[in-house]
Design a protein around this motif. Structure first.
Motif: not given
Length: 392
Positions: A56-77
């Motif tokens: 099962r896929p989980l798409f994650l992202g992270w960054g600052q409050a403005d919503g701009r992504l600085t990193g991301a990951a496809l997590v397979l469960l």
């Protein structure tokens, strides 16, 4: 296949965040990173979630409050049999700023998030390189019982060394320990041919004499290289089974796997996955797959017949694929995994020897790293999962 989502954290002004993102948002981030020379692996493309049946896929992202992504990951469960718990796998990911000395900025929230959706352990594949050996050096240093670790590397990447130390300090364990042929799902040692800043003549001159002779031989014998399509996958798979039996390995994938891979990768971006065919007198003697993401190209899987090997169809295929990658503006042609043995009498050494002839370099990645997540039950499940993998 539905992605597993939980509520994203609140985003106060100036506060960093990590949470689920849509596949569309994730795809746009991957595309933005793919434009650079060190872009993401095809295993972190959102389409890869459609390749991996049973996960099962989980798409994650992270960054600052403005919503701009600085990193991301496809997590397979992957569900652990008989439980409602998951093993979380980030193949050749996450897509992160590994040079940031404060990995906890995004790593701790990432672990907390996957634990919240039921993961008992996590495996990641940090992308920085660790060591590199040039082909010219390795070809002169083969010997009985010798392995890559016995040879002084041409280059040691300080970032890779630092990332390994930071992960160990946080309790992560490298799969298989320090053994060169460890328990990684993806190859720890890969072979890469640099393309950036080189002309076609330079690539040709980078091949060793045997490779140039074999490419010329394939031309004299009239080997024709073409790009096939989905209808040719059954023939590719037939040749793959022949190759597995001849070379003594088993990938464990059926034809449906390759048909699904071809369909979903090319639905995401036309031409992302190509099937190259080498014909001689009308018969397909070899077939290789190639995957492109931005400025990176991978030779993924090769297959060939047992007969008429003297016309060198695989050499013809690889040379054409390398030229096509170069013409498309790729920075590197990645021939994927190689064994760590430098012993000419070791059967596995033949694959390394063949790839060394293209004049590139062996790159040792950091390999894959695992950690159980906090909690007594999770640690017990992790031990059971390790035993389950060992039985498989």
């Amino acid at each position: 296949m539905s992605a597993l989502l939980v509520t994203a954290p609140a985003r106060d002004a100036g506060e960093a965040w990590l949470g689920p993102v849509t596949a569309q948002t994730y795809r746009a981030f991957v595309a933005s990173r793919a434009a650079g020379p060190d872009g993401p692996s095809f295993l972190q493309c959102p389409s890869w979630a459609g390749v991996k049946a049973g996960w099962r896929p989980l798409f994650l992202g992270w960054g600052q409050a403005d919503g701009r992504l600085t990193g991301a990951a496809l997590v397979l469960l992957r569900p652990f049999p008989g439980t409602r718990k998951y093993f979380a796998y980030l193949p050749e990911g996450p897509i992160a700023d590994w040079s940031d000395p404060d990995l906890d900025r995004w790593l701790v929230p990432l672990l907390g998030h996957v634990r919240a959706v039921g993961a008992f352990a996590v495996r990641i594949g940090p992308t920085p390189a660790f060591r590199r050996w040039n082909a010219a050096r390795l070809k002169t240093l083969t010997g009985p019982g010798r392995r890559l670790s016995d040879v002084l590397a041409c280059e040691v990447d300080p970032l890779g060394t630092a990332v390994a130390e930071r992960l160990r300090a946080r309790g992560w364990r490298r799969c298989g320990g320090d053994a060169e042929d460890g328990a990684d799902a993806q190859p720890r040692f890969v072979y890469q041919v640099p393309l950036a800043g080189r002309g076609a003549d330079e690539l040709w001159n980078g091949l060793n004499q045997e490779w140039r002779r074999n490419v010329r031989k394939s031309r004299r014998h009239g080997v024709e290289v073409t790009v096939g399509g989905a209808a040719d996958l059954p023939e590719f798979y037939r040749l793959l089974r022949i190759t597995e039996e001849r070379d003594g390995f088993r990938l464990g994938r059926d034809l449906a796997y390759y048909e699904r891979q071809y369909a979903v990768l090319n639905a995401e971006e036309p031409g992302r996955m190509k099937l190259y065919l080498a014909r001689h007198e009308g018969e397909i003697l070899a077939a290789h797959t190639m995957i492109t993401v931005g400025r990176r190209v991978w030779y993924q899987t090769g297959a060939s017949a047992d007969h008429r090997r003297e016309v060198r169809p695989s050499n013809a295929l690889q040379w054409r694929m390398m030229l096509d990658a170069h013409a498309a503006g790729a920075d590197v042609y990645d021939m994927r995994g190689v064994p760590s043995t430098l012993d000419p009498d070791d059967r596995a050494h033949g694959l390394l020897r063949w790839k060394l002839g293209t004049g590139g370099q062996v790159v040792e990645t950091l390999g894959e790293w695992e950690t159980p997540l906090q909690g007594t039950t999770n640690h017990a499940l992790y031990r059971a999962f390790q035993a389950y993998l060992a039985r498989r």
